[in-house]
Design a protein around this motif. Structure first.
Motif, PDB file in Angstrom:
ATOM      1  N   PRO A   1      35.708  10.260 -23.942  1.00 12.79           N
ATOM      2  CA  PRO A   1      34.526  10.826 -23.258  1.00 12.79           C
ATOM      3  C   PRO A   1      34.869  11.299 -21.848  1.00 12.79           C
ATOM      4  N   VAL A   2      34.261  12.405 -21.457  1.00 14.96           N
ATOM      5  CA  VAL A   2      34.494  12.971 -20.130  1.00 14.96           C
ATOM      6  C   VAL A   2      33.154  13.117 -19.422  1.00 14.96           C
ATOM      7  N   GLU A   3      33.089  12.583 -18.214  1.00 14.04           N
ATOM      8  CA  GLU A   3      31.905  12.743 -17.374  1.00 14.04           C
ATOM      9  C   GLU A   3      32.243  13.723 -16.251  1.00 14.04           C
ATOM     10  N   PHE A   4      31.431  14.764 -16.125  1.00 10.82           N
ATOM     11  CA  PHE A   4      31.675  15.772 -15.092  1.00 10.82           C
ATOM     12  C   PHE A   4      30.743  15.515 -13.910  1.00 10.82           C
ATOM     13  N   ARG A   5      31.367  15.318 -12.748  1.00 11.67           N
ATOM     14  CA  ARG A   5      30.591  15.110 -11.528  1.00 11.67           C
ATOM     15  C   ARG A   5      31.429  15.597 -10.341  1.00 11.67           C
ATOM     16  N   PRO A   6      30.791  15.899  -9.238  1.00 16.44           N
ATOM     17  CA  PRO A   6      31.533  16.470  -8.100  1.00 16.44           C
ATOM     18  C   PRO A   6      32.443  15.451  -7.431  1.00 16.44           C
ATOM     19  N   SER A   7      33.636  15.888  -7.105  1.00 16.53           N
ATOM     20  CA  SER A   7      34.529  15.085  -6.275  1.00 16.53           C
ATOM     21  C   SER A   7      34.287  15.466  -4.814  1.00 16.53           C
ATOM     22  N   ALA A   8      34.989  14.797  -3.930  1.00 11.92           N
ATOM     23  CA  ALA A   8      34.784  15.051  -2.500  1.00 11.92           C
ATOM     24  C   ALA A   8      35.243  16.439  -2.084  1.00 11.92           C
ATOM     25  N   THR A   9      36.130  17.051  -2.865  1.00 15.25           N
ATOM     26  CA  THR A   9      36.666  18.359  -2.486  1.00 15.25           C
ATOM     27  C   THR A   9      36.209  19.495  -3.392  1.00 15.25           C
ATOM     28  N   ASP A  10      35.430  19.198  -4.419  1.00 18.71           N
ATOM     29  CA  ASP A  10      34.960  20.267  -5.316  1.00 18.71           C
ATOM     30  C   ASP A  10      34.045  21.233  -4.573  1.00 18.71           C
ATOM     31  N   ALA A  11      34.173  22.490  -4.926  1.00 18.28           N
ATOM     32  CA  ALA A  11      33.382  23.529  -4.259  1.00 18.28           C
ATOM     33  C   ALA A  11      31.913  23.436  -4.656  1.00 18.28           C
TER      34      ALA A  11
END
Length: 717
Positions: free
Chosen positions: A416-426
């Protein structure tokens, strides 16, 4: 194959529309009734029409795109390659990148499986695309269903097209309503479950006194691929309307809706400096979690007026709304023991609204004993972009694991993959505005000498807001773009030329989202092109050309070796090459199109630990060549044979991974069943050659397709 794509909602609600489209679909290449009548008229002069009931035309004699005036290609001091709709149809091309393989000196990068990425003179681009001369710069994969021709205008083109265009631009000229009858269709089936239909229907309106007409081009496709898990669904519809508004004025209106869904396929990784040797069908990552969806809505209005005495006005307004989403679960590096490969993931959504208006005033006059074609124009534009990227985290919700290792023997993952913003994502919102004016004079100095002089000034401003931390960045560039060319015609059918041009790439980048605290105040990158060449109209139906160029890139930002807190600007790279092209009819029965390019390019100043002075430019083969032939034995049967060669290339500018050279053969058979119907069989990769077609990076390399075949039924009604 497993479906990784949802059914398009719009089409799902319109099954009747799909049925009608497939039933009535048209050959992109098929001639309209007016063209057929014109070709039949050639019999009066003793010319026999061969093959189909039209003579396919692989050559073009004029272009408006290169100068914004109708100019013979022979008189344009620049390398220009044109792929016509007839060649597109004869080769059963479906995507824009298919047309690039017969353009000398133009290559194709992978584009992460979600966007067109041509490589021109050592520069890859995802933003230097135009439709009828107006910017179409969002990252997506374009189709050819409504195309009249595709043009590659090589070298910097800023005087005509504005910012970017550093190695060249790709311009699609679309089909328009012209008051004539267009009634033709095509259905196509073949390898990898290809199912495709196209439609080209046009008619005059009224009594013909105002030359009014309506035309619609349409497409539906549902196909798979030799790659496991890949699927493609797309549709497009492009109605156009044109009418004369009095004796000297014409209005053309166009609307297009295009939708493309597919799997983002990023190919295979590398091992020991070469692409990994695996079955070409093997998908790395997770196809089911790698969807791509792009939707384009665009409206164009073109108003033309002839004032008389050689003075003409043309105004082109274009509004376009883009919505693009892609997600990919893709391969990284193979481990040291060659047992496992890392898998990572991210997604990205981009929306953009473009509004452009171009106004051109062209005046043909005589002054100082010389003929002048003077262009004065202005362009105003606004682009509003929102962009959001999120990183994929593997495992249970809340996991911080951004990659997993899977065995090379089975390089897929269902983790399973959870997509969420990282600290550097645009996550940003940007507005780009341009106000430009330009002036150009094409001067006939004498019957043998011509000159072209042009200058453009762009006031280009970008405001970018970082939604994550509230930071704002701004760039404000004044871009002065010159163009100069000299043409000598020793005889009427031969021209020798020399030219110089300059273009800029602002710090916002071709996708308008690259501003940062370290680069916002820096001057744009510069690209200077010097070119000499020759063009020869061997006969009215056959043209040849040669161009020799040097393209230098400057103002590349690198960290100051004496002060790590500063950026300095250096000369970054140079590319040199020779391009040869030929297109047209050798005899009434034999047509061809092809070319050859010899190119070298290198980094001139060390820019990072991997971009080192002396390294060869990525995706730039030293030798590349292509040649397509069509020969019609009689009015019923014709054949086609093509060869494509690409020399070895480096996947990345670090020169760590090499894609080997390859040579591929393609073929076709054309069988005219009756004057209104033709059967066509195309075979790609006739010898079933194993090769690698393109790359995005050292570990994202696309295998070439094995032998494939498609059958098309083309008809007029």
């Amino acid at each position: 194959m497993h479906s990784a794509l949802p059914t398009p909602r719009v089409l799902a609600q319109s099954p009747l529309t799909i049925a009608l489209l497939v039933a009535l679909s048209t050959p992109a290449f098929a001639a309209d009734d007016g063209e057929a009548a014109k070709d039949q008229a050639k019999n009066l002069d003793g010319v026999t029409v061969v093959g189909q009931r039209y003579l396919p035309d692989y050559s073009a004699r004029k272009t408006r795109s290169a100068t914004k005036t109708d100019t013979p290609l022979l008189d344009v001091p620049q390398a220009v390659t044109v792929v016509t709709d007839k060649l597109i149809a004869d080769q059963a091309m479906t995507g824009l990148t298919d047309t690039l393989r017969y353009m000398p000196g133009v290559g194709v990068a992978q584009g992460e499986g979600n966007r067109d990425t041509p490589v021109m003179r050592g520069n890859s681009t995802t933003g230097d695309f135009f439709v009828d001369g107006v910017r179409d710069d969002v990252q997506y994969i374009r189709d050819t269903y409504n195309v009249e021709r595709v043009e590659a205008l090589k070298g910097p083109n800023a005087m005509i097209f504005g910012r970017g265009g550093t190695g060249g631009v790709i311009n699609r000229v679309t089909r328009q309503a012209d008051g004539a009858s267009h009634r033709s269709g095509s259905v196509q089936f073949g390898s990898d479950s290809r199912k495709r239909g196209t439609l080209d229907f046009g008619t005059g309106i009224g009594d013909g006194g105002n030359n009014a007409g309506f035309r619609v081009n349409a497409l539906y496709e549902d196909s798979e691929s030799f790659r496991d898990g890949f699927e493609l669904k797309r549709y497009g519809i492009n109605p156009t309307f044109g009418t004369d508004l009095g004796a000297n004025t014409r209005l053309n209106l166009s609307y297009e809706r295009f939708h493309d869904e597919r799997v983002a396929d990023r190919g295979v990784p590398s091992l020991n400096g070469r692409p990994l040797d695996v079955d070409p069908s093997t998908f790395f990552g997770n196809a089911a979690q790698s969807p791509v969806e792009a939707t384009v809505d665009a409206f164009d209005a073109v108003l033309e007026h002839d004032f008389g005495n050689g003075l003409q006005l043309r105004n082109h307004l274009r509004w376009a709304d883009y919505d693009k989403f892609y997600q990919n679960v893709f391969p990284g590096a193979v481990n040291a023991t060659a047992q496992t490969v890392s898998i990572a993931a991210y997604n990205n959504v981009t929306t953009r609204k473009n509004l452009f208006n171009q106004t051109d005033l062209v005046w043909k006059t005589t002054a100082g004993g010389m003929q002048h074609t003077v262009l004065a124009g202005a362009e105003f534009g606004r682009q509003e972009t929102d962009n959001l990227r999120m990183t994929g985290y593997f495992g249970a919700p809340g996991s911080t694991t951004t990659s997993v290792n899977v065995p090379l023997a089975n390089p897929t993952t269902t983790t399973p993959v959870e997509f969420r913003p990282s600290a550097t994502d645009a996550s940003n919102h940007g507005v780009a505005k341009v106000a430009a004016v330009y002036l150009q004079d094409q001067i006939e100095l004498s019957p043998r000498w011509q000159a072209i002089l042009g200058l453009r000034y762009d006031d280009f401003r970008v405001d970018l807001h970082n939604n994550r931390n509230g930071t704002d960045f701004r760039s404000d560039d004044g871009l002065l773009s010159p163009r100069a060319g000299l043409v000598f015609k020793p005889i009427d059918d031969v021209s020798l030329y020399a030219s110089y041009s300059k273009a800029y790439q602002p710090r916002a980048g071709d996708q308008l989202a690259s501003l940062s605290a370290s680069n916002a105040a820096l001057d744009p990158e510069t690209f200077r092109n010097r070119e000499i060449g020759a063009k020869w109209d061997i006969r009215p139906e056959l043209q040849a050309s040669i161009a020799v160029y040097q393209l230098d890139r400057g103002n590349v930002a690198v960290t100051d070796p004496a002060d790590a807190t500063r950026m300095i600007l250096v000369d970054g790279q140079t590319a040199k090459g020779v391009e040869l092209g030929v297109a047209g009819r050798i005899t009434e029965a034999w047509q061809l199109m092809g070319g050859y390019a010899y190119q070298t390019g290198e980094i001139t100043t060390t820019q990072s630990s991997s971009t080192v002075a002396g390294n060869r430019l990525a995706q730039l083969p030293k030798h590349s060549a292509s040649l397509w032939n069509r020969y019609d034995f009689n009015q019923t049967v014709g054949v086609g044979l093509g060869i494509i060669h690409r020399g070895a290339i480096f996947a990345n500018v670090d020169n760590a991974v090499t894609l080997p050279a390859f040579t591929r053969f393609d073929a076709a058979v054309y069988w005219t069943l009756n004057p209104a119907m033709q059967l066509q069989v195309n075979i790609e990769n006739l010898g079933d050659k194993r090769y690698f077609a393109s790359a995005h990076s050292n570990n994202n390399i696309s295998p070439g397709a094995p032998r494939s075949a498609w059958v098309s039924l083309n008809y007029r009604f």
